[in-house]
Design an enzyme around this catalytic site. Structure first.
Site, short mmCIF file in Angstrom:
data_model
loop_
_atom_site.label_atom_id
_atom_site.label_comp_id
_atom_site.label_asym_id
_atom_site.label_seq_id
_atom_site.Cartn_x
_atom_site.Cartn_y
_atom_site.Cartn_z
N ASP A 1 -3.70 17.37 -6.50
CA ASP A 1 -5.16 17.43 -6.63
C ASP A 1 -5.83 16.33 -5.81
O ASP A 1 -6.89 15.84 -6.16
CB ASP A 1 -5.55 17.30 -8.11
CG ASP A 1 -6.97 17.78 -8.39
OD1 ASP A 1 -7.39 18.76 -7.74
OD2 ASP A 1 -7.65 17.17 -9.23
N LYS B 1 -4.82 21.54 -4.02
CA LYS B 1 -6.26 21.56 -3.75
C LYS B 1 -6.49 21.47 -2.25
O LYS B 1 -5.95 20.59 -1.57
CB LYS B 1 -6.97 20.41 -4.45
CG LYS B 1 -8.48 20.38 -4.13
CD LYS B 1 -9.29 19.62 -5.15
CE LYS B 1 -9.12 18.13 -5.04
NZ LYS B 1 -10.01 17.41 -5.98
N LYS C 1 -10.77 23.32 -14.80
CA LYS C 1 -10.26 24.05 -13.64
C LYS C 1 -8.77 24.34 -13.80
O LYS C 1 -8.33 25.46 -13.52
CB LYS C 1 -10.50 23.24 -12.36
CG LYS C 1 -11.97 23.18 -11.94
CD LYS C 1 -12.15 22.50 -10.60
CE LYS C 1 -11.81 21.03 -10.65
NZ LYS C 1 -12.16 20.33 -9.39
#
Length: 742
Positions: free
Chosen positions: A239, A279, A121
């Site tokens: 994240d 995120k 990702k």
């Protein structure tokens, strides 16, 4: 390195393009898979501006009805998954995931370090947006900070990109995460995978309390000091998330406080021109709306991106913010955000009043949410249809899509092979492979039902019941031996102490099966047990196999006294009953040791500060009086904490062999240390640790005194894990015996 340019690899004329073997329909669907991105832009002639700081964090939380409608419709679709067994459903969605084979292909062909889905990702995000500013390249220096980064895949992916693209800049990085070794960090939000963390510990920020909790206000300021060697911070990634599988419909609300803290931290650290990757999940609540508006006012470019390598059926998206304007523009508001920094802000106040968020922004935000809402719902519904029935033609179509997605990924992002010698951890991983993440079993509905049951019923539905019930055979500990003295390359000059806040309980350990620890903690917290009954229960309810053979105190002392390599033996004893045991011979003498009540362990296990001081003081006194070749018997509650593990490591350096036994009464476990050889530097270290412990305040605790790198190497972590698992099984076994008698 220009943003937005076509990065597809140009193949030589004599080598065919692998994508040409796929028909147009397949190729078009894969292109759409890699185009799930939407951006914000103010209407022509207008500029979105930050509200006045005086109105920030003053209003009550608010909602936006169109987005709440999207949330409700999405949760209605998610509710259809409530009866699906999680493991079976996960296997199914992995098989339907269009980009599901990208990660395995990267491992095979690119030799990518720590190649997880997160690696794929981040590489996709970097290849799509180019997070490295021109200023960083011109300066020949790149500084990045990675928040909530465990296990470290963003770092390894960035290293892979810099190395293979031959961007010769001086790269310095720092990372933060919940400390996987801190005993009070709960497993629902702590990543145990330390393959990259263990070899790079000096680059990881865990804060003054050693937890690594980035939501603590003091850690925000301490992190700035930690990265003060960086001239400027060019990139911040965040994240972070929590385990929300028990309440998936409220994932956005549950994670919002963490996202607020990550964002404030990034704004606090970034230099002008810097990039930020955050995120997020669904973007329906006031917390997400305000956070996105804050970001579009602080960066010149903000996009919401769903990587193809992020499973299409989940709510995960990445907010990619490029070209940070200036800290001066946000400074007045940032000061107020920092003053309100912490885990509770989002639930008590809205970042901005709804009236301060422009309608033009709200309309764009609605369109973006609707776009990703449709994509997610379509994927879930398709997975439900295919779960019921999948034809051979449908499987073949999916396989072709997956093959095409791999080739498309490799070409678009020009992924190249990287030799191991250019990895972040050039020698490879040093982690010893302990169990990592919590394994969810059964369907969501079944797990919710089990939450209402007592621990014995939860144990009965798990994988550990047979293992616990077959205990105790009397042979535990015999097959696990630490052979020493330990390797000579252990650098005692590198030993230092970690001090942090006192442990409320031991929720987590690097040296045991985490599920067993959870089960015992739950058993110890049950209110159905009457504490005054336990001394009697401990003595009378042991099954026969728990009280015979080598587990008796007499047999343990006879064994150590008659050991051929033990010239004499010292027993650290705190329970007087052990001194009354009749023994043949006179090789045994006793010295004071920590006492152990007849009741079972507490949730603090071996983490209680007073007990730790008594244990270390007793061990220090015993070692000072030992002669060469002597044996030492050390009683332990357990060895779950880094403190006790440090002591076992110190003993490992001084003795030829160490094994353990679980006696039928007294301490839960004893170490049998044979073949003493004096190491004066160890005595000096233990004295210094004791002196330091005496100076600590009531809210501070010494957490470890040997480097984590040493505690994770060689046979020590396996020995400690076997010891602790044996103790945990025995204690659970005794609890079950007691419950069956009640």
């Amino acid at each position: 390195m220009n943003r937005g340019r076509d990065t597809r690899k140009r193949l030589p004329p004599d080598k065919p393009d692998p994508l040409e073997s796929f028909d147009e329909a397949i190729l078009e669907e894969v292109k759409q898979l890699f185009s799930k991105v939407r951006g914000y832009s103010a209407p022509p002639g207008t500029e979105w501006c930050l509200p006045d700081p005086s109105v920030a964090l003053c209003d009550q939380p608010w909602s936006h009805p169109p987005l709440q409608d999207l949330k409700n419709s999405l949760n209605e679709v998610k509710d259809q998954l409530g009866d699906k067994d999680l493991a079976v459903w996960h296997q199914h969605t992995c098989s339907t995931n269009r980009a599901g084979t990208v990660t395995s292909y990267l491992r095979e062909t690119a030799n990518a370090e720590l190649c997880t889905q997160a690696w794929a990702k981040f590489y996709e995000i970097q290849g799509t947006f180019n997070l490295i500013s021109e200023m960083a390249l011109q300066n020949g220096e790149l500084n990045s900070v990675h928040l909530c980064e465990a296990p470290g895949a963003f770092i390894s992916a960035l290293n892979h990109f810099l190395q293979t693209r031959k961007l010769y800049c001086d790269w310095t990085w720092a990372a933060n995460t919940l400390n996987p070794y801190h005993e009070a960090n709960g497993r629902s939000c702590t990543i145990a995978d330390d393959r990259l963390i263990a070899p790079t510990l000096p680059w990881w920020f865990f804060g003054s309390d050693n937890t690594g909790d980035i939501m603590l206000p003091k850690h925000l300021l301490e992190l700035q000091v930690f990265v003060s060697n960086m001239r400027r911070v060019d990139l911040v990634t965040a994240d972070g998330s929590f385990d929300c599988q028990d309440d998936p419909g409220e994932q956005e609300r549950l994670v919002a406080p963490l996202q607020y803290c990550e964002t404030v931290c990034a704004l606090f650290l970034l230099a002008p021109g810097g990039s930020f990757v955050l995120k997020m999940f669904t973007l329906f609540e006031h917390s997400s709306i305000c956070l996105l508006y804050l970001l579009v006012c602080c960066f010149r470019s903000v996009h919401v991106f769903k990587p193809a390598t992020s499973k299409a059926g989940n709510s995960e998206v990445y907010v990619v913010c490029l070209d940070f304007k200036s800290k001066d523009r946000v400074r007045p508001l940032l000061s107020k955000l920092i003053r309100n920094y912490g885990p509770d802000m989002v639930s008590t106040a809205a970042l901005f009043p709804k009236s301060c968020v422009p309608n033009s922004f709200l309309r764009q935000h609605e369109e973006i949410c609707a776009f990703f809402h449709v994509l997610q719902i379509n994927t879930i519904q398709e997975n439900l249809r295919l779960f019921s029935s999948m034809t051979a033609e449908q499987r073949e179509h999916l396989n072709r899509l997956r093959e095409c997605a791999v080739q498309f990924y490799m070409q678009r992002f020009r992924v190249q092979f990287l030799p191991r010698k250019r990895w972040v951890c050039r020698g490879g991983s040093m982690a010893w492979g302990k169990p990592c993440q919590r394994k969810q079993m059964g369907s969501f509905n079944q797990r919710k039902e089990l939450q209402c049951k007592e621990w014995q019923q939860r144990l009965a539905h798990g994988p550990y019941q047979a293992w616990i019930e077959e205990h105790f055979q009397g042979e535990e500990g015999h097959q696990f031996v630490l052979a020493g003295p330990m390797r000579p390359e252990c650098d005692l000059n590198a030993w230092f102490s970690h001090v942090g806040a006192t442990l409320p309980k031991v929720c987590n350990s690097a040296f045991c099966d985490p599920e067993l620890l959870d089960l015992l903690n739950e058993a110890l917290e049950e209110r159905t047990l009457v504490s005054e009954e336990e001394p009697l229960a401990k003595k009378t309810l042991l099954c026969r196999s728990c009280s015979i053979g080598t587990s008796s105190p007499e047999s343990i002392l006879n064994e150590i006294c008659n050991h051929p390599n033990a010239a004499s033996c010292v027993m650290m004893v705190g329970n007087p009953s052990w001194q009354d045991i009749p023994l043949s011979g006179t090789k045994l003498r006793f010295c004071p040791g920590p006492s152990y009540p007849e009741t079972c362990l507490s949730t603090l296990h071996d983490g209680e500060p007073l007990h730790q001081h008594q244990l270390l003081s007793s061990a220090f006194s015993a070692l000072c009086g030992l002669s060469e070749g002597s044996a030492l018997v050390v009683p332990l509650c357990s060895a779950l904490t880094r403190f006790t593990a440090s002591l076992v490591l110190a003993l490992h350096l001084c003795f030829r062999s160490i094994s353990f036994r679980c006696p039928a009464c007294g301490p839960p476990v004893v170490l049998l240390c044979v073949g003493f050889s004096s190491v004066p530097q160890i005595i000096t270290i233990l004295q210094e640790v004791l002196d330091q412990m005496r100076t600590l305040g009531p809210d501070r605790q010494l957490l470890q005194f040997a480097p984590m790198e040493e505690l994770l190497q060689g046979s020590l972590p396996h020995f400690l894990s076997n010891l602790n698992n044996t103790v945990l099984r025995q204690q659970l076994h005794l609890r079950l015996q007691l419950q069956q008698k009640r």
